[in-house]
Design an enzyme around this catalytic site. Structure first.
Site, PDB file in Angstrom:
ATOM      1  N   GLY A  95      38.245  -4.877  13.923  1.00 47.47           N
ATOM      2  CA  GLY A  95      36.821  -4.882  13.596  1.00 47.47           C
ATOM      3  C   GLY A  95      35.916  -4.281  14.648  1.00 47.47           C
ATOM      4  O   GLY A  95      34.697  -4.300  14.495  1.00 47.47           O
ATOM      5  N   CYS A  96      36.481  -3.752  15.711  1.00 46.66           N
ATOM      6  CA  CYS A  96      35.664  -3.113  16.755  1.00 46.66           C
ATOM      7  C   CYS A  96      35.603  -1.615  16.479  1.00 46.66           C
ATOM      8  O   CYS A  96      36.595  -1.021  16.058  1.00 46.66           O
ATOM      9  CB  CYS A  96      36.275  -3.348  18.136  1.00 46.66           C
ATOM     10  SG  CYS A  96      36.332  -5.073  18.619  1.00 46.66           S
ATOM     11  N   SER A  97      34.463  -1.011  16.729  1.00 52.25           N
ATOM     12  CA  SER A  97      34.345   0.428  16.509  1.00 52.25           C
ATOM     13  C   SER A  97      35.156   1.201  17.551  1.00 52.25           C
ATOM     14  O   SER A  97      35.671   2.271  17.261  1.00 52.25           O
ATOM     15  CB  SER A  97      32.888   0.863  16.521  1.00 52.25           C
ATOM     16  OG  SER A  97      32.283   0.543  17.742  1.00 52.25           O
ATOM     17  N   ALA A  98      35.277   0.665  18.740  1.00 51.05           N
ATOM     18  CA  ALA A  98      36.119   1.250  19.787  1.00 51.05           C
ATOM     19  C   ALA A  98      37.431   0.471  19.820  1.00 51.05           C
ATOM     20  O   ALA A  98      37.529  -0.621  19.264  1.00 51.05           O
ATOM     21  CB  ALA A  98      35.423   1.147  21.140  1.00 51.05           C
TER      22      ALA A  98
END
Length: 149
Positions: free
Chosen positions: A61-64
């Site tokens: 769920g993290c963009s990075a």
């Protein structure tokens, strides 16, 4: 965990300052300086061995890309290794860990990490892309602590 990886991480003790100390500096800064503070905070994390950056340690769920790996110190306290491929995100991870690093699993499980981070108003300071993974980071840390408590 392999013996080599275990040996590489065993002697580390976090250099992260307390959230109170971080916030005392943070609240005095403008937006650009706050970015720099987060980047510097991320740099203060000890190196995470590449062997630990796997799909099973990746925070969803993290963009990075973000990896968090729990270790248990000899005294039973939890110590988290973490890394990200984005400097600001790595600083956010460091901020999350500053709330719980090197504490007893039971204490971590009962800590309201989101409330501890609330004074930083990260949602107002950073884009939603940068903050979208914070609940997942917190959940991973809490679930690990609950499992080991």
């Amino acid at each position: 965990m392999t013996a080599a990886v275990g040996a590489a991480i065993a002697p580390y003790v976090t250099d992260l300052p307390s959230l109170t100390t971080i916030y005392e500096d943070y609240e005095l800064l403008d937006a650009e300086e706050r970015y720099r503070l987060l980047i510097d905070l991320g740099r203060s994390l000890e190196p995470m061995p590449e062997a630990l950056k796997t799909e099973s340690t990746k925070v969803r769920g993290c963009s990075a890309s973000v990896w968090v790996y729990p270790t248990r110190r000899e005294d039973g306290r939890l110590h988290f290794l973490a890394d990200s491929n984005a400097a600001i995100t790595k600083g956010i991870v460091a901020l999350v860990l500053a709330a719980v690093q090197d504490r007893e699993p039971g204490e971590i499980a009962t800590t309201d990490i989101a409330a501890e981070l609330a004074p930083f108003e990260l949602g107002r300071q950073l884009s939603s892309n940068r903050t979208q993974g914070i609940p997942n980071m917190i959940a991973l840390v809490r679930q690990t602590a609950e499992r080991l408590a």
